[in-house]
Design a protein around this motif. Sequence first.
Motif, PDB file in Angstrom:
ATOM      1  N   GLY B  11      38.340  32.907  53.345  1.00  0.00           N
ATOM      2  CA  GLY B  11      37.414  32.529  54.445  1.00  0.00           C
ATOM      3  C   GLY B  11      37.237  33.732  55.369  1.00  0.00           C
ATOM      4  N   GLU B  12      38.437  34.390  55.836  1.00  0.00           N
ATOM      5  CA  GLU B  12      38.249  35.538  56.764  1.00  0.00           C
ATOM      6  C   GLU B  12      37.380  36.600  56.111  1.00  0.00           C
ATOM      7  N   LEU B  13      37.724  36.716  54.857  1.00  0.00           N
ATOM      8  CA  LEU B  13      37.038  37.835  54.184  1.00  0.00           C
ATOM      9  C   LEU B  13      35.534  37.759  54.458  1.00  0.00           C
ATOM     10  N   THR B  14      35.117  36.489  54.385  1.00  0.00           N
ATOM     11  CA  THR B  14      33.635  36.405  54.470  1.00  0.00           C
ATOM     12  C   THR B  14      33.190  36.479  55.934  1.00  0.00           C
ATOM     13  N   SER B  15      34.085  36.128  56.794  1.00  0.00           N
ATOM     14  CA  SER B  15      33.557  36.026  58.174  1.00  0.00           C
ATOM     15  C   SER B  15      33.109  37.386  58.681  1.00  0.00           C
ATOM     16  N   THR B  16      33.927  38.387  58.313  1.00  0.00           N
ATOM     17  CA  THR B  16      33.463  39.686  58.886  1.00  0.00           C
ATOM     18  C   THR B  16      32.337  40.186  57.994  1.00  0.00           C
ATOM     19  N   SER B  17      31.147  40.124  58.495  1.00  0.00           N
ATOM     20  CA  SER B  17      30.007  40.437  57.604  1.00  0.00           C
ATOM     21  C   SER B  17      30.131  41.849  57.033  1.00  0.00           C
ATOM     22  N   THR B  18      30.659  42.724  57.817  1.00  0.00           N
ATOM     23  CA  THR B  18      30.734  44.093  57.251  1.00  0.00           C
ATOM     24  C   THR B  18      31.612  44.063  55.992  1.00  0.00           C
ATOM     25  N   GLY B  19      32.770  43.395  56.061  1.00  0.00           N
ATOM     26  CA  GLY B  19      33.642  43.351  54.869  1.00  0.00           C
ATOM     27  C   GLY B  19      32.874  42.810  53.697  1.00  0.00           C
ATOM     28  N   GLU B  20      32.142  41.749  54.025  1.00  0.00           N
ATOM     29  CA  GLU B  20      31.385  41.116  52.920  1.00  0.00           C
ATOM     30  C   GLU B  20      30.410  42.115  52.333  1.00  0.00           C
ATOM     31  N   ALA B  21      29.698  42.811  53.224  1.00  0.00           N
ATOM     32  CA  ALA B  21      28.699  43.752  52.735  1.00  0.00           C
ATOM     33  C   ALA B  21      29.369  44.804  51.860  1.00  0.00           C
ATOM     34  N   VAL B  22      30.475  45.301  52.344  1.00  0.00           N
ATOM     35  CA  VAL B  22      31.145  46.365  51.561  1.00  0.00           C
ATOM     36  C   VAL B  22      31.479  45.844  50.157  1.00  0.00           C
ATOM     37  N   THR B  23      32.152  44.655  50.136  1.00  0.00           N
ATOM     38  CA  THR B  23      32.531  44.123  48.810  1.00  0.00           C
ATOM     39  C   THR B  23      31.277  43.951  47.958  1.00  0.00           C
ATOM     40  N   PHE B  24      30.244  43.383  48.612  1.00  0.00           N
ATOM     41  CA  PHE B  24      29.033  43.110  47.829  1.00  0.00           C
ATOM     42  C   PHE B  24      28.514  44.379  47.193  1.00  0.00           C
ATOM     43  N   TRP B  25      28.335  45.437  48.036  1.00  0.00           N
ATOM     44  CA  TRP B  25      27.715  46.652  47.516  1.00  0.00           C
ATOM     45  C   TRP B  25      28.593  47.351  46.500  1.00  0.00           C
ATOM     46  N   ILE B  26      29.852  47.030  46.480  1.00  0.00           N
ATOM     47  CA  ILE B  26      30.700  47.631  45.428  1.00  0.00           C
ATOM     48  C   ILE B  26      30.522  46.830  44.152  1.00  0.00           C
ATOM     49  N   LEU B  27      30.650  45.517  44.319  1.00  0.00           N
ATOM     50  CA  LEU B  27      30.741  44.688  43.095  1.00  0.00           C
ATOM     51  C   LEU B  27      29.349  44.469  42.482  1.00  0.00           C
ATOM     52  N   ALA B  28      28.298  44.462  43.307  1.00  0.00           N
ATOM     53  CA  ALA B  28      26.967  44.161  42.737  1.00  0.00           C
ATOM     54  C   ALA B  28      26.623  45.134  41.611  1.00  0.00           C
ATOM     55  N   PRO B  29      26.692  46.459  41.873  1.00  0.00           N
ATOM     56  CA  PRO B  29      26.350  47.360  40.751  1.00  0.00           C
ATOM     57  C   PRO B  29      27.252  47.112  39.537  1.00  0.00           C
ATOM     58  N   VAL B  30      28.540  46.843  39.848  1.00  0.00           N
ATOM     59  CA  VAL B  30      29.463  46.624  38.712  1.00  0.00           C
ATOM     60  C   VAL B  30      28.949  45.459  37.864  1.00  0.00           C
ATOM     61  N   ALA B  31      28.593  44.410  38.584  1.00  0.00           N
ATOM     62  CA  ALA B  31      28.144  43.213  37.846  1.00  0.00           C
ATOM     63  C   ALA B  31      26.918  43.557  36.995  1.00  0.00           C
ATOM     64  N   VAL B  32      25.942  44.261  37.638  1.00  0.00           N
ATOM     65  CA  VAL B  32      24.695  44.565  36.903  1.00  0.00           C
ATOM     66  C   VAL B  32      24.983  45.429  35.681  1.00  0.00           C
ATOM     67  N   LEU B  33      25.817  46.447  35.947  1.00  0.00           N
ATOM     68  CA  LEU B  33      26.128  47.348  34.812  1.00  0.00           C
ATOM     69  C   LEU B  33      26.824  46.569  33.695  1.00  0.00           C
ATOM     70  N   ALA B  34      27.763  45.713  34.135  1.00  0.00           N
ATOM     71  CA  ALA B  34      28.494  44.942  33.097  1.00  0.00           C
ATOM     72  C   ALA B  34      27.480  44.126  32.292  1.00  0.00           C
ATOM     73  N   ALA B  35      26.568  43.517  33.022  1.00  0.00           N
ATOM     74  CA  ALA B  35      25.585  42.674  32.306  1.00  0.00           C
ATOM     75  C   ALA B  35      24.777  43.552  31.342  1.00  0.00           C
ATOM     76  N   LEU B  36      24.287  44.677  31.880  1.00  0.00           N
ATOM     77  CA  LEU B  36      23.468  45.553  31.016  1.00  0.00           C
ATOM     78  C   LEU B  36      24.268  45.982  29.793  1.00  0.00           C
ATOM     79  N   ALA B  37      25.491  46.394  30.070  1.00  0.00           N
ATOM     80  CA  ALA B  37      26.320  46.866  28.935  1.00  0.00           C
ATOM     81  C   ALA B  37      26.496  45.739  27.940  1.00  0.00           C
ATOM     82  N   MET B  38      26.688  44.521  28.479  1.00  0.00           N
ATOM     83  CA  MET B  38      26.963  43.400  27.569  1.00  0.00           C
ATOM     84  C   MET B  38      25.864  43.268  26.540  1.00  0.00           C
ATOM     85  N   ILE B  39      24.588  43.434  27.013  1.00  0.00           N
ATOM     86  CA  ILE B  39      23.525  43.169  26.025  1.00  0.00           C
ATOM     87  C   ILE B  39      23.255  44.413  25.183  1.00  0.00           C
ATOM     88  N   LEU B  40      23.788  45.545  25.635  1.00  0.00           N
ATOM     89  CA  LEU B  40      23.406  46.754  24.869  1.00  0.00           C
ATOM     90  C   LEU B  40      24.518  47.226  23.931  1.00  0.00           C
TER      91      LEU B  40
END
Lengths: 99, 291, 649, 602
Positions: B11-40
Amino acid sequence: MNPANYLILAALLFTIGTAGVLIRRNAIVVFMSIELMLNAANLTLVTFSRIHGTLDGQVMAFFVMVVAAAEVVIGLAIILSIFRTRRSASVDDVNLLKY
Amino acid sequence: MNHAVVLAAAGELTSTSTGEAVTFWILAPVAVLAALAMILVRSAVHSALLLVANLFCVAVFYLLEQAPFLGFVQIIVYAGAIMVLFLFVLMLVGVDSSDSLVETIRGQRLGAVIFGLGFAGLLVFPIGSAIDGVHGKGLESANAGGNVQAIGRLLFSQYFFVFEAVSALLVVAAIGTMVLGHREREGGRINQREWMRRRFTEGRQATPLPGPGVFARHDSADTLGLLPGGGRASGIGGIAGTAPESPANGGPADDDDGSGSGPSGGGPSADDGQLGGDDAALAHVGKGEQR
Amino acid sequence: MSPAPVHYAAASGAFSLSWLLIALPLAGAAVLLLGGRRTDRFGHLIGTLAALASFVVGVVLFAAMLGRDGDDRALSQHLFSWIPVNGFQVDVGLLVDQLSIVFVLLITGVGTLIHIYSIGYMAHDPARRKFFAYMNLFLASMLLLVLGNNFLSLYAGWELVGLSSYLLIKFWEYKPAAATAANKAFYMNRVGDVGLAIAIMLMFATVGSTSYADVFGAASANVIGYGTITAMALLLLLGACGKSGQFPLQAWLPDAMEGPTPISALIHAATMVTAGVYLIVRAGPIFDETQAARTVVVIIGAATILIGCVIGCAYDDIKKVLAYSTVSQIGYMFLAVGLGPAGYAIGIMHLLAHGFFKAGLFLGAGSVIHAMDDDQDLRHYGGLWRKMPITWATFGLGFLAIIGFPGLSGYFTKDRIIETAFDKGGTSGYLLGSIALLGAGITAFYMSRLFLMTFHGKPRWSSEGENARHPHESPVTMTGPMIVLAVGSTFAGGLFVLGHSMQDWLEPVAGEGVEGVHTFSPLVLTLLTLVVVVGGFAAAWLRYQARPVEATARPDSEVTLVTVAARHDLFANTFNETVAMRPGQYLTRFLVWLDLVGVDGFVRGSAAGIGGLSGRMRRLQTGFVRSYALSMLGGAVLMVGALLLVWGG
Amino acid sequence: MNTVPWLTILLLVPTVAAIVVAAFPRRLATQAKQLTLAVTLAVLVLAVLATFAYHPKRAGFQFAQHHDWISTFGISYSVGADGISLVLILLTAFLVPVVVLSSWNEFDGDEPGGPVDGGSLTGTHDGAPGSGVGSGGSDGSGGSGGGSSGGAVAAVGAPAGGGGTAVLVAAPPVSAETVPAEPVAAPSAAAPRQRSVPVFCALLLALEAGLVGVFAATDVFLFYVFFEAILIPMYFLIGSFGPVKEQAQRSYAAVKFLIYSLLGGLLMLAAVIGLYVVSAEHLAHGTFDFAALRQLDITPGVQKLLFLGFFIAFAIKAPLFPFHTWLPDAGAQAPVGGAVLLVGLLDKVGTFGLIRYCIPLFPEASDWFAPLVLALAVIGIFYGALLAIGQRDMKRLVSYTSLAHFGFIALGLFAFTSQAGTGSVLYMVNHGLSTGLLFLVVGFLVARRGTPDIGAYGGLAKVTPLLAGTFLIAGLSSLALPGTNSFVSEFLVLVGTFTYNKALAIVATTGIVLAAIYVLYLYQRTMTGPVTHEANRLLPDLSLREKVVVAPVIALIIGLGVYPKPLIDIIRPTVTATYADIGKSDPAPTHPVPAAQSGGHS
């Protein structure tokens, strides 16, 4: 943090999943892409749940997951039975139902 | 108690929006790349694992979005059960049954790209612009007594009917799988006497095969162990050289025709071809006897 | 001066029997046709009796009419309402007046004589009963034509006469030539009938009725515009030309000679072909109103005179020569009638005289043909006067009458026509008069040629050898009518002309010719025609009597261009074929092709097109799951795009 | 109103008879024929009685009956007869017994031309499972058949071979009276298949019922139902009862006829529904009742569309120029009886529809389209005549001649004068008689000689004088000789058109020359000249039965030619009223006769 990012991410994942379905010939990978698309959908649901401030989105996502599970089970069973008779799991080999 | 702590942390993690943003911007590319790699990626197993990575990222996102229950369910059910199921089937079907990336249907790839981008564009731009700047109310109030409790309350009140329907669905799915998986036994029930007779019919490998690792590096359904005689063992009770479609002829290079027995038990259902082989021999023998 | 205003008294007394005139021959025809084989033995008698009875009724009516005073001789009898549709009220009625009674007498008189003649002529023909049935049918329709009091009943008679002429021309059906000739006759008559039909429609459109009383009433009250009435007259003229074989439509008459000779005598000489002249005289009030139409009639008359004469000289077939002589004589009648009120009576007089002597000539020719075993070639005759004295005598009288030998009927009537033509005055008068005069000369030439080649000179036939001929005099049933007709043709002319008897008789219907100034005094004119006639006879004498006649005609190469043209009917037939028949055939063939390929092709094509399209659409189902998924995605994209467009924008 | 429900009786009698006759087994052929003849004659008597009960002077529909059928859509079973429909019903009642009598032994030994080969009706299914011709609703004609080619399928005859499509005709719900359900006779393999005479009779009766219904209906929907219902019996008549040998062309012609007419029918259906919608807007409750629809003032634009819908359907049915290609095929392949009914009556539905539905319902549109229709009509006159001249096959020739005649009828209808209108309605009756007789005679020739090709004939006048005489009378009636019935109607049409548009009438009048050419040219090639073929030498002349068939028709042809007044008196008031309703009056003569002048009888 702006929830639109999640939506855009989900859209991207969904599209990648679709592309996967279209491009890959191995049935199981196609299946995985479908799972990916479902996940993207779930992500969107959760994001909207957060936007609207109600938990309906999450419940929906939950149900989606359950359905996904059922679907995977059946899907794989089908793939296996096809594999058993056709000796290959390629989607393109299953093309007798045509003109 | 400890999971409450974890929930709170999430819950805290999400409350501080900056923390959330940081996690998001790290994990989002990872997720996309993983997805791309999965199909390729060529190998199916690799794409399965990449999908698992993607699932984890999404799970974290759930956590970020004040949906801890879903996050963990995702990890447990999705990553845990479903992906394992995938790997299991992969093993049955043939781990390296990766397909070449050369496209066979004319215009398929081009179409996929065009429509894919088109679809993404349609989703992102207009909808994105519509949603932009909306901050949403956040789920603090909804999750007041804890996310799981709230979901539980909803589940058994408003969505009770859906809950029942979905459970019925799961039951049907299970039955469905059994139906699809089930195969009639051709011959009668092979009892112990029958096995013994088969074992000692002439020209079969009476003694058990050497344990795994003696010669073969691994003996899975798709890469069978090497027999002393140089042929490949074709699963349980494989007979070197005598079976009509003996493994020596080697089916398509990438996946040997031997297949592991079905995941569920229900009798030693050796792969079809092999069983066929026994019958032929048996039939041959059978005929011999009756005459 | 146009005729007195048109009024018809209701028929009463004897005239109420006028419908019998038509009913009798019609009944005769019906009995013979429906009777079938059983009436074969006495069929011809029934036919002749019917004709005779009709003649008797005619005479009775004539006598009754004589009893009435001049102005009260037009009697109309209403029979029944034929086509009653709002404005278009057409009743079938009979009009017995001076003009129609004259025609009735001619038709039934000559008709009866020819019926009697046919008994002998057709004695050995198996289908004689049918012949008499068709003859009776012809009499009935001709009488309907002349007795109708309404243009539509005239039209009905007109076409029924065409039908009976068709039936009789093709009487000997096994001869293909007869069948084609009959068809040709019917087609050309039909072309004429189109003109008549349109004229009647024009009458209805302008006057609102087609009965004589109304139309002539409107015409004489010159209510109708000059253009309309001229059109009406010209259309009537087209109809007349079709039926009477005048200039543009004369090709069918010579071919009609395929029919038996009595038919050529009755229909194609005496009665049917004169129907055109009757139409013009009956429609006098219309023609009086338009000078232009009358000039056209005169031109056609003159042209036909020349055409008939020129071709008449070239043919060796006795019936063809007589046919072309008929064409030219009717040309004379058209010339006379075209000269306006002055000429009507004279035209009718010539018509009646011609009816007698031409029928006589044809019957004579028939008897000659009968004697010479159906050989119609003049070059095979010669010196027959010894073998067939009666035929020679009657044919001779008819011959003298037609060339206008003084004292006989032709002399009186033809001279009056020449005189009236000259009296027209002005250059046209001279031109027409000289054409008529020239015509008389040429007529004298070819008729003498025919007479001399047939009866005089050395016989060119032999009584032995393979085509042996045994000419013998015809039986009394044939010579009887010939004698009567010969007598008629000698005295008829005098009877009509002397003392203006016929002119006064027709005056109430056909109007009074003005006794205008004579360009030549009558005496000078008679001398002039005599000189021309004798010249023609002498030329024929020198050519065909003094020198021996070749047995076979000289080939076209050695003969003058005019004779070659004449031998081919002045290329009338070739003209008709090139203008109408051949293009018609090509058009038909093209349309048959077009229908098969074009219109039907379109239908079949569209069906095949749909089949092909669906064949191609089938290919879309490739069997690959992934291509279906792609099309689904494509669909989704389009849907979302469309929705966004509709709502998003 | 008149108490006796004439029209319903006239409709029910043939329907019931059709069902009864269809139930007859194959061997009771003669009894079936006798019953059919008796019923059709009874219908004729009824029709004549109805005519006497009809009061020409009284306007509007007589013998009217009205019962709700599908009230939700305002569809009602309402029938009524006016001058035009009564006359056409009379023609139907007269022609059907003639046809029954004329094809009396057409199917006994089948064509003398050749023994019936095994596959005449079997519709060799070449293995395909019996393509049952199931048409929905009650009139399933039960066409299931054994697959084996030899097996006899006595079904109504699935028109197999090329056209073996399972014809799923959306049969209208009420069509109980169309082809009745027929028990599938046990396939007896042995005897060479003869065509089932009871079925042939049933089809004729069904056709008669349908035709009476079409002419009597005063509810547009009911009209449409019957308009489609008459297609089915005709389809089977052409498909399975035509000449024995040409199996392929027969099914081609049948399918072509059906699809062509159905296409037209569907267009009309669209227009009918459009009409309903328009009526719903104007009136409180949408209706199909003809009288109500006539009062509607529909906007010209919509009118034009609805007119087109109706017009194309009727132009296909009564073939006008571009839509005619099905007629020669259907005419050539239909049995003679079928061809007579096809050309004599079925096509009349088209022209009847023009004057009953197209002109009154859509006056402005009729005005607007009149030049087009007149042009098509005149083209049709010349096109039909010229094609008739160029034909080798007699049946096709006669079909093309009726294309020319329909040109005249359409010309008369759209000239908007009472003379032309009365003329064209009279022409419909006369054409039914003259072309009917022509087809009958051609049928006699084909029955004797086996082939409709003109080349096979020649010089028959000598061999069969009676046949030649009948042929000539039919021909003369066809070329409209005065004294025959066609002259009265043709002259009326031409006079009426002349007052409307001079040039058009003159061009059309020249058409009568072509009429003479194609009739006499045909007569010349078949009847006159020497006997060319030996086979022709011993052809029998008209038998007694044939004489009995031909005699009444000839009597009518000449009778109506000489005294058409009774018929005209029935038709004239209705046609005048129809044209008066849409504001059309006959153009007055330009120079009327000064009253004083016309002393004599006008």
